[in-house]
Design an enzyme around this catalytic site. Structure first.
Site, PDB file in Angstrom:
ATOM      1  CG  ASN A 213      40.346  39.538  37.932  1.00 14.80           C
ATOM      2  OD1 ASN A 213      40.750  40.402  37.427  1.00 14.80           O
ATOM      3  ND2 ASN A 213      41.226  39.496  39.151  1.00 14.80           N
ATOM      4  CD1 TRP A 214      39.192  35.475  32.151  1.00 13.95           C
ATOM      5  CD2 TRP A 214      40.594  36.928  29.816  1.00 13.95           C
ATOM      6  NE1 TRP A 214      38.945  35.260  31.841  1.00 13.95           N
ATOM      7  CE2 TRP A 214      39.029  35.725  29.774  1.00 13.95           C
ATOM      8  CE3 TRP A 214      41.317  37.595  28.665  1.00 13.95           C
ATOM      9  CZ2 TRP A 214      38.881  35.089  28.594  1.00 13.95           C
ATOM     10  CZ3 TRP A 214      40.767  36.992  27.976  1.00 13.95           C
ATOM     11  CH2 TRP A 214      39.545  35.825  27.612  1.00 13.95           C
ATOM     12  CE  LYS A 215      44.328  36.708  39.732  1.00 12.33           C
ATOM     13  NZ  LYS A 215      44.649  36.832  41.093  1.00 12.33           N
TER      14      LYS A 215
ATOM     15  CG  HIS B 283      42.156  42.536  42.267  1.00 14.74           C
ATOM     16  ND1 HIS B 283      43.178  41.953  42.972  1.00 14.74           N
ATOM     17  CD2 HIS B 283      41.596  40.953  41.820  1.00 14.74           C
ATOM     18  CE1 HIS B 283      43.273  40.167  42.308  1.00 14.74           C
ATOM     19  NE2 HIS B 283      41.755  39.959  42.096  1.00 14.74           N
TER      20      HIS B 283
ATOM     21  CD  GLU C 140      46.129  39.577  42.161  1.00  7.91           C
ATOM     22  OE1 GLU C 140      45.798  40.414  40.659  1.00  7.91           O
ATOM     23  OE2 GLU C 140      46.176  38.868  42.324  1.00  7.91           O
TER      24      GLU C 140
ATOM     25  CD  GLU D 256      38.465  39.479  45.100  1.00  4.76           C
ATOM     26  OE1 GLU D 256      38.689  37.838  44.134  1.00  4.76           O
ATOM     27  OE2 GLU D 256      39.473  39.401  44.756  1.00  4.76           O
TER      28      GLU D 256
ATOM     29  N   GLY E  57      44.983  33.025  44.265  1.00  2.00           N
ATOM     30  CA  GLY E  57      45.741  32.460  44.003  1.00  2.00           C
ATOM     31  C   GLY E  57      46.253  31.506  44.462  1.00  2.00           C
TER      32      GLY E  57
ATOM     33  CB  SER F 104      41.300  29.540  46.096  1.00  2.00           C
ATOM     34  OG  SER F 104      42.971  30.324  45.794  1.00  2.00           O
TER      35      SER F 104
HETATM   36  C1  PEP Z   1      41.170  37.254  41.366  1.00  2.00           C
HETATM   37  O1  PEP Z   1      42.070  37.017  41.215  1.00  2.00           O
HETATM   38  O2  PEP Z   1      40.142  38.231  42.108  1.00  2.00           O
HETATM   39  C2  PEP Z   1      40.885  35.916  42.285  1.00  2.00           C
HETATM   40  C3  PEP Z   1      39.912  35.361  43.116  1.00  2.00           C
HETATM   41  O3  PEP Z   1      41.739  34.454  42.060  1.00  2.00           O
HETATM   42  P1  PEP Z   1      41.142  32.987  42.057  1.00  2.00           P
HETATM   43  O4  PEP Z   1      40.727  32.702  41.474  1.00  2.00           O
HETATM   44  O5  PEP Z   1      42.721  33.116  41.127  1.00  2.00           O
HETATM   45  O6  PEP Z   1      42.181  32.655  43.759  1.00  2.00           O
END
Ligand code: PEP
Length: 246
Positions: free
Chosen positions: A12-14, A92, A94, A164, A170, A209
């Protein structure tokens, strides 16, 4: 005999990326000779068409809950499919936090994705205070129950799920392999109350993470079927190592 679930690693590049990152990642993945069906990169929508030539599956990070109409700024599932997307992340944290997406909107987005032939990666997870007050399993199951209510169990079977925990995204605070396994198993048991076959075949990814040095242990848990990777999906070397761990 137990179904063998094929592991999946989704990046997931966001809100990150550039033409040069698309080129760098495509060529690194090709050179790494990772089985293409096990890897998907979810990029910002403008890069979908550019990434398509990599031969790897590509996905979007969100989709409109509407088909068409006066919804400025939205992108429909059909449009994503026409740009080469095969997958789309829905729900997600976010999106849920910054755009106040409700469980029923997430469910509607998943329904639109399936109608357009995309596989929705349905995210669910609890905030830190919910983890701390001990109601995290109920919280996550309620998020998924809302999706099953809208889709029905047969369409739900076409989704991939991603646990998640919000406190792990993050932050560098990964869930322990035991915490991840515990949640994944509870979710699978819940799905089995609707259909044992759907529960057995459902791929449940872990995200939060995941890094090159903790992926193997997380992915080796019996109910963890791969990962949704944020930050580490922007670095070709790290992402490839994570893909190999699956
Ligand atoms: C994500 O954005 O879905 C995610 C899991 O981010 P990260 O791996 O950076 O925690």
């Amino acid at each position: 005999m137990a179904i063998q679930r094929k592991p999946l690693v989704a990046g997931n590049w966001k809100l990150n990326g550039s033409d040069s990152l698309v080129e760098e990642m495509s060529s690194a993945l090709q050179k790494a000779e990772i089985s293409s069906s096990d890897v998907v990169i979810c990029v910002p929508a403008p890069y979908l068409a550019k990434f398509q030539s990599s031969g790897f599956d590509i996905g979007a990070q969100d989709v409109s809950e509407h088909d068409a109409g006066a919804y400025t700024g939205e992108v429909s599932a059909e449009m994503l499919a026409e740009c080469g997307a095969k997958w789309v992340i829905v729900g997600h944290s976010e999106r849920r936090t910054y755009h106040a997406e409700s469980d029923s909107q997430v469910a509607q987005k998943a329904a639109m994705a399936i109608k357009a032939g995309l596989t929705p990666i349905v995210c669910f997870g609890e905030e830190e205070e919910i983890r701390d007050n001990g109601t995290y399993t109920d919280h996550c199951i309620a998020q998924l129950a809302a999706v099953i209510d809208v889709l029905g169990i047969e369409n739900f079977a076409q989704c991939v799920l991603a646990y998640e925990p919000v406190w792990a995204i993050g932050t560098g605070k990964t869930a322990s392999p035991e915490q991840a396994q515990d949640m994944h198993k509870s979710v699978r048991d819940f799905i089995a109350t609707h259909s044992a076959d759907v529960a057995e075949g459902m791929r449940i990814l872990y995200g939060g993470s995941v890094k090159a040095d903790n992926a193997s242990e997380l992915f080796s848990q019996p109910d963890v079927d791969g990962g949704l990777i944020g930050g580490a999906s922007l670095k070709a070397e790290d992402f490839i190592q994570i893909c190999r761990s699956a």
